[in-house]
Design a protein around this motif. Structure first.
Motif, PDB file in Angstrom:
ATOM      1  N   GLY A   1       7.116  -3.422 -13.730  1.00  0.00           N
ATOM      2  CA  GLY A   1       6.795  -4.812 -13.389  1.00  0.00           C
ATOM      3  C   GLY A   1       6.526  -5.039 -11.912  1.00  0.00           C
ATOM      4  N   ILE A   2       6.105  -3.968 -11.206  1.00  0.00           N
ATOM      5  CA  ILE A   2       5.765  -4.096  -9.776  1.00  0.00           C
ATOM      6  C   ILE A   2       4.296  -4.529  -9.701  1.00  0.00           C
ATOM      7  N   THR A   3       4.057  -5.742  -9.247  1.00  0.00           N
ATOM      8  CA  THR A   3       2.690  -6.296  -9.281  1.00  0.00           C
ATOM      9  C   THR A   3       2.027  -6.389  -7.907  1.00  0.00           C
ATOM     10  N   LYS A   4       2.769  -6.059  -6.845  1.00  0.00           N
ATOM     11  CA  LYS A   4       2.196  -6.254  -5.498  1.00  0.00           C
ATOM     12  C   LYS A   4       1.438  -5.035  -4.976  1.00  0.00           C
ATOM     13  N   VAL A   5       1.445  -3.914  -5.730  1.00  0.00           N
ATOM     14  CA  VAL A   5       0.782  -2.699  -5.240  1.00  0.00           C
ATOM     15  C   VAL A   5      -0.730  -2.881  -5.357  1.00  0.00           C
ATOM     16  N   ARG A   6      -1.409  -2.931  -4.217  1.00  0.00           N
ATOM     17  CA  ARG A   6      -2.874  -3.145  -4.213  1.00  0.00           C
ATOM     18  C   ARG A   6      -3.633  -1.839  -4.116  1.00  0.00           C
ATOM     19  N   GLU A   7      -3.100  -0.878  -3.326  1.00  0.00           N
ATOM     20  CA  GLU A   7      -3.811   0.394  -3.145  1.00  0.00           C
ATOM     21  C   GLU A   7      -2.800   1.532  -3.101  1.00  0.00           C
ATOM     22  N   ILE A   8      -3.160   2.634  -3.774  1.00  0.00           N
ATOM     23  CA  ILE A   8      -2.380   3.869  -3.666  1.00  0.00           C
ATOM     24  C   ILE A   8      -3.362   4.932  -3.197  1.00  0.00           C
ATOM     25  N   ILE A   9      -3.105   5.500  -2.010  1.00  0.00           N
ATOM     26  CA  ILE A   9      -4.076   6.440  -1.430  1.00  0.00           C
ATOM     27  C   ILE A   9      -3.402   7.767  -1.079  1.00  0.00           C
TER      28      ILE A   9
ATOM     29  N   VAL B   1       0.878  -1.175   0.000  1.00  0.00           N
ATOM     30  CA  VAL B   1       0.000   0.000   0.000  1.00  0.00           C
ATOM     31  C   VAL B   1       0.913   1.222   0.000  1.00  0.00           C
ATOM     32  N   ILE B   2       0.625   2.189  -0.863  1.00  0.00           N
ATOM     33  CA  ILE B   2       1.455   3.402  -0.937  1.00  0.00           C
ATOM     34  C   ILE B   2       0.597   4.607  -0.566  1.00  0.00           C
ATOM     35  N   THR B   3       1.163   5.533   0.225  1.00  0.00           N
ATOM     36  CA  THR B   3       0.466   6.804   0.460  1.00  0.00           C
ATOM     37  C   THR B   3       1.261   7.894  -0.252  1.00  0.00           C
ATOM     38  N   LEU B   4       0.536   8.724  -0.999  1.00  0.00           N
ATOM     39  CA  LEU B   4       1.173   9.734  -1.836  1.00  0.00           C
ATOM     40  C   LEU B   4       0.415  11.048  -1.766  1.00  0.00           C
TER      41      LEU B   4
END
Ligand code: C5P
Length: 239
Positions: free
Chosen positions: A75-83, A56-59
């Motif tokens: 090729g980053i496939t694990k990012v489920r949520e960007i909030i 999960v990334i916060t931006l």
């Protein structure tokens, strides 16, 4: 997944980069390091770590689409949520922690987007220590003598008992629920995550970190990180 426990990484990246001393709108996490944005290098390490299931990334909101595109392209496939992150780092982590992705995890690992030289080995050692002990933090011993400015003058603590805390920091989800609730009630604002756990009296294990796991804070740090990462890397298999 480690020992049947789902692991979620929270990557706070919503800082404004004011200590960069630049009027630029680019946040520290998006500054290129050897041609590759800092946050993409960081995400690549979490992608490689076999123990990490979800990210999960916060931006800052204007950067969300850019980072989504950059991560997919790398090729980053694990990012489920960007909030969207909060005004303070602790708030950004709390928002990441309240996502559905984090709620499904048994263990949370938090890592600053601006520490792109973290190794998979360090991530995995911190996760394993937190699985065993409940909470763990990467830290290094100070190379300099530490001074504390007390009201009555300087105090010099025993350097052999001092540690400088880095990220990754990892903890059981249930433990952090309690820690974050207590911090909220007390109005406590920490500069790292395990300080909230220390406050509820739960021990935190130290995992030997690395001086190279530097936090990019100033312009000078970018140059040092570029040297440490081998200069102008363009080969995406190496970032
Ligand atoms: O500000 P500091 O250097 O402690 O930031 C550490 C990390 O926390 C950085 O990756 C930064 O982008 C992130 N951060 C955040 N939200 C804030 C402030 C910092 O996600 N409000």
């Amino acid at each position: 997944m480690i020992d049947g426990v789902r692991v979620c990484a929270i990557i706070p990246a919503a800082g404004s980069g004011t200590r960069m001393g630049t009027a630029s709108a680019t946040s520290k996490a998006l500054i290129p390091l050897g041609g590759v944005p800092v946050i993409i290098r960081t995400l690549a390490r979490f992608q490689e770590s076999a123990g990490v299931d979800d990210v999960v990334i916060t931006l800052r909101p204007p950067e969300i689409d850019d980072v989504r595109g950059l991560a997919a392209g790398a090729g980053i496939t694990k990012v489920r949520e960007i909030i969207a992150g909060g005004a303070e780092r602790q708030e950004s982590v709390r928002l990441g922690f309240s996502t559905g992705t984090a709620r499904r995890a048994g263990l949370i690992v938090v890592h600053d987007a601006v520490r792109p030289l973290v190794t998979v080995d360090l991530i995995d050692r911190v996760i394993k220590a937190a699985l065993m002990d409940g909470a763990a933090v990467a830290a290094v011993r100070p190379r300099d003598t530490v001074k504390i400015q007390e009201e009555q003058g300087l105090v010099t603590p025993d350097r052999t008992r001092c540690w400088l805390a880095q990220t990754p920091q990892a903890f059981r989800r249930d433990l952090f629920v309690r820690a974050i609730e207590t911090a909220r009630k007390d109005g406590f604002e920490g500069t790292d995550d395990v300080s909230l756990i220390e406050r509820i009296g739960h021990p935190v294990s130290i995992v030997e970190g690395s001086y190279e796991n530097l936090k990019i804070t100033t312009r000078g740090d970018i140059r040092v990180a570029e040297l440490l990462s081998g200069g102008g890397i363009q080969d995406h298999t190496r970032y």
